[in-house]
Write an enzyme that holds these catalytic residues in place. Sequence first.
Site, PDB file in Angstrom:
ATOM      1  CD  GLN A  17      95.536  91.538  63.176  1.00 22.00           C
ATOM      2  OE1 GLN A  17      95.770  92.185  62.158  1.00 22.00           O
ATOM      3  NE2 GLN A  17      96.456  91.263  64.085  1.00 22.00           N
ATOM      4  CG  HIS A  60      96.226  85.696  66.314  1.00 20.68           C
ATOM      5  ND1 HIS A  60      96.181  87.075  66.357  1.00 20.68           N
ATOM      6  CD2 HIS A  60      95.031  85.293  65.809  1.00 20.68           C
ATOM      7  CE1 HIS A  60      95.001  87.493  65.919  1.00 20.68           C
ATOM      8  NE2 HIS A  60      94.286  86.432  65.571  1.00 20.68           N
TER       9      HIS A  60
HETATM   10  P1  AMP Z   1      91.325  87.233  64.940  1.00 20.04           P
HETATM   11  O1  AMP Z   1      89.870  87.587  64.811  1.00 20.04           O
HETATM   12  O2  AMP Z   1      91.909  86.544  63.739  1.00 20.04           O
HETATM   13  O3  AMP Z   1      92.131  88.420  65.398  1.00 20.04           O
HETATM   14  O4  AMP Z   1      91.402  86.119  66.070  1.00 20.04           O
HETATM   15  C1  AMP Z   1      91.360  86.408  67.425  1.00 20.04           C
HETATM   16  C2  AMP Z   1      90.882  85.155  68.099  1.00 20.04           C
HETATM   17  O5  AMP Z   1      91.216  85.249  69.468  1.00 20.04           O
HETATM   18  C3  AMP Z   1      89.379  84.908  68.021  1.00 20.04           C
HETATM   19  O6  AMP Z   1      89.143  83.663  67.397  1.00 20.04           O
HETATM   20  C4  AMP Z   1      88.938  84.912  69.492  1.00 20.04           C
HETATM   21  O7  AMP Z   1      87.935  83.960  69.746  1.00 20.04           O
HETATM   22  C5  AMP Z   1      90.222  84.586  70.199  1.00 20.04           C
HETATM   23  N1  AMP Z   1      90.357  85.064  71.559  1.00 20.04           N
HETATM   24  C6  AMP Z   1      90.153  86.310  72.027  1.00 20.04           C
HETATM   25  N2  AMP Z   1      90.419  86.400  73.337  1.00 20.04           N
HETATM   26  C7  AMP Z   1      90.826  85.152  73.702  1.00 20.04           C
HETATM   27  C8  AMP Z   1      91.252  84.573  74.942  1.00 20.04           C
HETATM   28  N3  AMP Z   1      91.327  85.296  76.073  1.00 20.04           N
HETATM   29  N4  AMP Z   1      91.583  83.256  74.955  1.00 20.04           N
HETATM   30  C9  AMP Z   1      91.511  82.519  73.829  1.00 20.04           C
HETATM   31  N5  AMP Z   1      91.124  83.010  72.626  1.00 20.04           N
HETATM   32  C10 AMP Z   1      90.778  84.300  72.575  1.00 20.04           C
END
Ligand code: AMP
Length: 112
Positions: free
Chosen positions: A92, A98
């Site tokens: 994460q 999410h």
């Molecule tokens: P996790 O690594 O499971 O916490 O997922 C976080 C996700 O958020 C990753 O896939 C990132 O690419 C995505 N992410 C981070 N910042 C943004 C943003 N501003 N808009 C869209 N996706 C984002």
Amino acid sequence: MDCIFCKIANGEIPSNKVYEDDQVCAFYDLEPQAPVHVLIIPKKHIASVMELEEENAAVVSHVFLVAKRLAKELNLANGFRIVSNCGEDGGQSVHHLHFHLLGGRSMKWPPG
Ligand code: AMP
């Protein structure tokens, strides 16, 4: 609170939103890992699965109903995957609960 997904939820930071209602919003991931890669988040800040309690968990079933609706709208009839990474070992990186909705290609198992 300095949380990027709270800022996306309240419109402070722009995102490519595909769905929004009073409880959740969904937007395209900045670094897509599949042809379709959408994040579905509760608008209310919950840090991760480990912060779910009886009092705030109803939004999770709503997230899954929104995922079903988006899967239809985004033509994922052949299947898809829903993932919620939790904590360090889970990978994460954003500490606001999410759910990744991934589709448009065949998924591998086990994930890396
Ligand atoms: P996790 O690594 O499971 O916490 O997922 C976080 C996700 O958020 C990753 O896939 C990132 O690419 C995505 N992410 C981070 N910042 C943004 C943003 N501003 N808009 C869209 N996706 C984002």
